[in-house]
Design a protein around this motif. Structure first.
Motif, PDB file in Angstrom:
ATOM      1  N   LYS A   1       0.831  -1.213   0.000  1.00  0.00           N
ATOM      2  CA  LYS A   1       0.000   0.000   0.000  1.00  0.00           C
ATOM      3  C   LYS A   1       0.863   1.260   0.000  1.00  0.00           C
ATOM      4  CE  LYS A   1      -3.467  -0.035   2.922  1.00  0.00           C
ATOM      5  NZ  LYS A   1      -4.201  -0.265   4.197  1.00  0.00           N
TER       6      LYS A   1
ATOM      7  N   CYS B   1       1.251   3.988  -3.111  1.00  0.00           N
ATOM      8  CA  CYS B   1       1.023   5.414  -2.873  1.00  0.00           C
ATOM      9  C   CYS B   1       2.143   6.244  -3.500  1.00  0.00           C
ATOM     10  CB  CYS B   1       0.929   5.688  -1.377  1.00  0.00           C
ATOM     11  SG  CYS B   1       0.864   7.439  -0.932  1.00  0.00           S
TER      12      CYS B   1
ATOM     13  N   SER C   1       2.530   8.899  -7.072  1.00  0.00           N
ATOM     14  CA  SER C   1       2.860  10.306  -6.845  1.00  0.00           C
ATOM     15  C   SER C   1       3.464  10.916  -8.108  1.00  0.00           C
ATOM     16  CB  SER C   1       3.857  10.429  -5.683  1.00  0.00           C
ATOM     17  OG  SER C   1       4.389  11.734  -5.610  1.00  0.00           O
TER      18      SER C   1
ATOM     19  N   GLU D   1       1.140  18.035  10.947  1.00  0.00           N
ATOM     20  CA  GLU D   1       0.002  17.134  11.126  1.00  0.00           C
ATOM     21  C   GLU D   1       0.279  16.054  12.167  1.00  0.00           C
ATOM     22  OE1 GLU D   1      -2.107  15.775   7.766  1.00  0.00           O
ATOM     23  OE2 GLU D   1      -1.697  17.567   6.552  1.00  0.00           O
TER      24      GLU D   1
ATOM     25  N   ASP E   1      -2.386   4.003   7.434  1.00  0.00           N
ATOM     26  CA  ASP E   1      -3.409   4.576   6.547  1.00  0.00           C
ATOM     27  C   ASP E   1      -3.431   6.097   6.645  1.00  0.00           C
ATOM     28  OD1 ASP E   1      -4.133   2.074   5.659  1.00  0.00           O
ATOM     29  OD2 ASP E   1      -5.841   1.874   7.037  1.00  0.00           O
ATOM     30  N   ARG E   2      -3.249   6.623   7.843  1.00  0.00           N
ATOM     31  CA  ARG E   2      -3.192   8.079   8.038  1.00  0.00           C
ATOM     32  C   ARG E   2      -2.013   8.674   7.277  1.00  0.00           C
ATOM     33  NH1 ARG E   2      -1.743  10.749  13.889  1.00  0.00           N
ATOM     34  NH2 ARG E   2      -1.322  12.878  13.155  1.00  0.00           N
TER      35      ARG E   2
ATOM     36  N   ILE F   1      -0.545   7.345   4.604  1.00  0.00           N
ATOM     37  CA  ILE F   1      -0.814   7.225   3.170  1.00  0.00           C
ATOM     38  C   ILE F   1      -1.729   8.344   2.689  1.00  0.00           C
ATOM     39  CG2 ILE F   1      -2.019   5.789   1.472  1.00  0.00           C
ATOM     40  CD1 ILE F   1      -0.862   3.337   2.925  1.00  0.00           C
ATOM     41  N   THR F   2      -2.737   8.663   3.489  1.00  0.00           N
ATOM     42  CA  THR F   2      -3.636   9.778   3.144  1.00  0.00           C
ATOM     43  C   THR F   2      -2.851  11.076   3.002  1.00  0.00           C
ATOM     44  OG1 THR F   2      -5.506   8.718   4.268  1.00  0.00           O
ATOM     45  CG2 THR F   2      -5.640  11.091   3.899  1.00  0.00           C
ATOM     46  N   PHE F   3      -1.923  11.308   3.934  1.00  0.00           N
ATOM     47  CA  PHE F   3      -1.096  12.502   3.888  1.00  0.00           C
ATOM     48  C   PHE F   3      -0.199  12.512   2.640  1.00  0.00           C
ATOM     49  CE2 PHE F   3       3.215  14.118   4.711  1.00  0.00           C
ATOM     50  CZ  PHE F   3       2.931  15.491   4.821  1.00  0.00           C
TER      51      PHE F   3
ATOM     52  N   SER G   1      -0.556  11.017  -0.132  1.00  0.00           N
ATOM     53  CA  SER G   1      -1.312  11.022  -1.388  1.00  0.00           C
ATOM     54  C   SER G   1      -1.471  12.418  -1.976  1.00  0.00           C
ATOM     55  CB  SER G   1      -2.690  10.379  -1.175  1.00  0.00           C
ATOM     56  OG  SER G   1      -2.567   9.027  -0.812  1.00  0.00           O
ATOM     57  N   LYS G   2      -1.242  13.448  -1.170  1.00  0.00           N
ATOM     58  CA  LYS G   2      -1.346  14.829  -1.639  1.00  0.00           C
ATOM     59  C   LYS G   2      -0.217  15.201  -2.594  1.00  0.00           C
ATOM     60  CE  LYS G   2      -1.227  16.689   2.425  1.00  0.00           C
ATOM     61  NZ  LYS G   2      -1.273  17.704   3.517  1.00  0.00           N
TER      62      LYS G   2
END
Length: 351
Positions: A267, A271, A275, A312, A342-343, A345-347, A349-350
């Motif tokens: 995962k 990610c 990018s 963050e 997961d947190r 990966i969310t970050f 992903s930007k």
């Protein structure tokens, strides 16, 4: 601050309870010659067999750190010289320390994006031990078990020593493929730094006795004599050993941890692969670590990503040595939860 540094890294969330229990049980005052400690040592070794699948004829020893084991191996086990296969800074440090003790020591450096060319590997008879950095923390590369197996088959007469500082307790190791394994607890074991682990197979113990090196506080024969009665040659980190025991009691068997970390790493890799500006530091899948992910990009971007992550509440591990300005490292260690990955990966992903 949630840290994804490659070590010391995040400790298990339950650690405060372990510490309270240690105090309540008198572990902090336990004498290392007492039955309390000897039982602790014996139980910890039993759990290493149960949870990490250490073979019955391999012995667990405690040292101060993984790096102390560099000296112990050359000082007490290697007869003539060791041959080192490495790809990064920690493997390079190991060979440099070994050369101070045994000047005939030599080796080869491979690129992090390469796998070991076992068929083409030539090692002179004068080298009685092969030293391999299985997981190179500095550049997020690794040597997979199948390459260790091929080396064992090609050089059955030589001892093999393996550095698994940032992979033991994270991936399933096939201990029978080498004679000496070592690690420390501040990475995949999810504990504070200050305890090293040295695991010896029967061939390594036999050569230690044959060499007969004694006279230093960390002479391996002296360590083994004490370990025969579940004691240590020096006043050990009793608290660290107790915490290790508690972690081993609570974690699943290693095959389950191994599978989970591999799924999480896929995962993370996906990610970064998606990018537009970040890249994987090791682009060869077969030499890419399961427990440490290296990410690279322009220096300005790497600096900005790290600063924004801190805003963050997340700390990314810096790149190591010459890679520091243009990379960061992400620990994929068991103490980090799936939700925390997961947190992250969310970050990421930007970008």
């Amino acid at each position: 601050m949630l840290t994804f540094a490659a070590g010391p890294s995040k400790v298990y969330d339950v650690l405060p309870q372990y510490l309270a229990d240690a105090y309540a049980q008198g572990i902090l005052s336990a004498n290392h010659r007492s039955s309390v400690f000897m039982n602790l040592y014996q139980e910890t070794e039993r759990l290493m067999r149960e949870k990490l699948h250490v073979p019955e004829d391999y012995q667990l020893l405690f040292t101060s750190s993984a790096t102390e084991n560099w000296e112990i191996i050359s000082q007490s086990i290697v007869e003539s010289a060791s041959f080192h296969i490495f790809s990064g800074s920690f493997g390079k440090k190991w060979i440099e320390f070994a050369k101070y003790i045994l000047p005939g020591t030599d080796g080869i450096k491979i690129q992090p994006t390469q796998v070991i060319d076992v068929p083409g590997l030539e090692i002179d008879e004068k080298f009685d031990l092969i030293a391999i950095t299985q997981n190179e923390t500095s550049n997020a590369s690794q040597v997979k078990m199948e390459y260790l197996e091929a080396i064992r088959e090609k050089f059955p007469e030589k001892l093999i020593a393996v550095d698994t500082t940032s992979s033991m307790a994270g991936i399933e190791l096939k201990f029978e493929l080498a004679d000496i394994w070592y690690a420390s607890v501040q990475k995949c074991f999810g504990l504070p730094a200050g305890l090293g682990l040295l695991i010896l197979g029967p061939k390594a113990k036999e050569q230690t006795q044959q060499k007969g090196e004694r006279g230093r506080y960390n002479s391996l024969n002296f360590i083994l004599e004490n370990a025969a009665s579940y004691q240590t040659h020096y006043t050990p980190n009793v608290l660290g050993i107790y915490l290790l025991k508690r972690v081993l009691q609570d974690i699943p068997e290693i095959q389950h941890t191994d599978q989970n970390l591999r799924e999480r790493m896929v995962k993370l890799e996906n990610c970064i692969a998606q990018s537009s500006s970040l890249r994987l530091l090791v682009d060869h899948e077969l030499s890419r670590s399961t427990t440490v992910l290296g990410v690279t990009g322009p220096e300005e971007l790497i600096s900005r990503v790290k600063k924004e992550a801190e805003k963050e509440g997340m700390q990314l591990g810096s790149g190591y040595g010459p890679l520091k300005p243009t990379s960061f490292r992400i620990a994929n260690f068991p103490a980090i939860t799936d939700a925390e990955i997961d947190r992250l990966i969310t970050f990421l992903s930007k970008y």
